[in-house]
Design a protein around this motif. Structure first.
Motif, PDB file in Angstrom:
ATOM      1  N   GLU A  89       5.718  10.133  -1.323  1.00  0.00           N
ATOM      2  CA  GLU A  89       5.072   8.880  -2.350  1.00  0.00           C
ATOM      3  C   GLU A  89       3.187   9.278  -3.131  1.00  0.00           C
ATOM      4  O   GLU A  89       2.955   9.484  -1.848  1.00  0.00           O
ATOM      5  N   VAL A  90       3.052   9.015  -4.141  1.00  0.00           N
ATOM      6  CA  VAL A  90       1.752   8.515  -4.436  1.00  0.00           C
ATOM      7  C   VAL A  90       1.977   6.805  -5.569  1.00  0.00           C
ATOM      8  O   VAL A  90       2.653   6.496  -6.350  1.00  0.00           O
ATOM      9  N   LEU A  91       0.825   6.257  -5.181  1.00  0.00           N
ATOM     10  CA  LEU A  91       0.330   5.099  -5.311  1.00  0.00           C
ATOM     11  C   LEU A  91      -0.974   4.986  -6.230  1.00  0.00           C
ATOM     12  O   LEU A  91      -1.818   5.538  -5.550  1.00  0.00           O
ATOM     13  N   VAL A  92      -0.993   4.998  -7.316  1.00  0.00           N
ATOM     14  CA  VAL A  92      -2.764   4.992  -8.216  1.00  0.00           C
ATOM     15  C   VAL A  92      -2.941   3.662  -9.042  1.00  0.00           C
ATOM     16  O   VAL A  92      -1.611   2.978  -8.645  1.00  0.00           O
ATOM     17  N   GLN A  93      -4.135   3.513  -8.458  1.00  0.00           N
ATOM     18  CA  GLN A  93      -4.897   2.030  -8.642  1.00  0.00           C
ATOM     19  C   GLN A  93      -6.095   2.366  -9.452  1.00  0.00           C
ATOM     20  O   GLN A  93      -7.291   3.310  -8.684  1.00  0.00           O
ATOM     21  N   SER A  94      -5.944   2.753 -10.648  1.00  0.00           N
ATOM     22  CA  SER A  94      -7.145   2.530 -11.554  1.00  0.00           C
ATOM     23  C   SER A  94      -7.639   1.866 -12.775  1.00  0.00           C
ATOM     24  O   SER A  94      -6.764   1.611 -13.621  1.00  0.00           O
TER      25      SER A  94
END
Length: 193
Positions: free
Chosen positions: A60-65
């Motif tokens: 899993e990869v969760l991005v918050q940008s």
């Protein structure tokens, strides 16, 4: 004076925690023998580090940008989904348009792109990988990232990642799917001949 039993007080606290679980809060974790990589910018080292970490993701990869328009990171995220890695991206509500076309490319690859619209601005730059690695700091996942000064931490700790995951999920609970974004900068419809 109102008298409240211990059970009633506990119930009120639990209801408050349920209704307002993601209000500003501080957390503490003690890290011992935890590898931390520190990368300072300007330069492309930060984008290279993000791409490398995404390429090594297995679950899993969760991005918050706040500002995400890095084509290289977007390509790495699209490639990750081909390896059956779950990917979600959450951006600031100022990203309603997609001048670079990067968010549109993620959506075309069936990667959920969410808008964190409950805040005036979301200054987060966080990537959580496999619930064990956190990439955070003052960096930008944008084309300007190589020109601005900043810092990045890559922390490999399940406990540390758990704090960021809880926060990410809290923001996801009030985010909404990005839809109907405008055309990429410079994109023009071809005239029929």
């Amino acid at each position: 004076m109102i008298k409240i039993s211990h059970c009633a007080l506990f119930a009120l606290i639990m209801i408050g925690a349920f209704l307002f679980p993601f209000m500003a809060r501080a957390s503490e974790v003690t890290l011992q023998n935890v590898p931390v990589q520190v990368i300072f910018s300007p330069g492309e080292k930060q984008v290279e580090a993000v791409v490398r970490e995404v390429e090594n993701a297995t679950l899993e990869v969760l991005v918050q940008s706040r500002s995400f328009d890095s084509a290289r990171v977007a390509t790495a995220l699209r490639e990750a989904t081909k390896r059956a890695v779950s990917v979600e991206v959450m951006v600031d509500n100022t990203r309603q348009s997609d001048k670079s076309g990067v968010l549109r490319s993620l959506m075309s690859a069936k990667i959920p792109v969410l808008i964190n619209g409950s805040h005036a601005t979301a200054l987060d730059e966080v990537i959580i990988i496999d619930k064990t690695t956190v990439i955070t700091g003052a960096f930008r996942l944008s084309t300007a990232g190589g020109k601005t000064a900043g810092n990045m931490l890559i922390v490999r700790s399940k406990d540390f990642a758990g704090l960021y995951l809880d926060n990410w999920l809290g923001h996801r609970s009030h985010a909404y799917a990005l839809q109907g974004i405008g055309p990429a900068k410079g994109a023009a419809k071809k005239k029929k001949k």
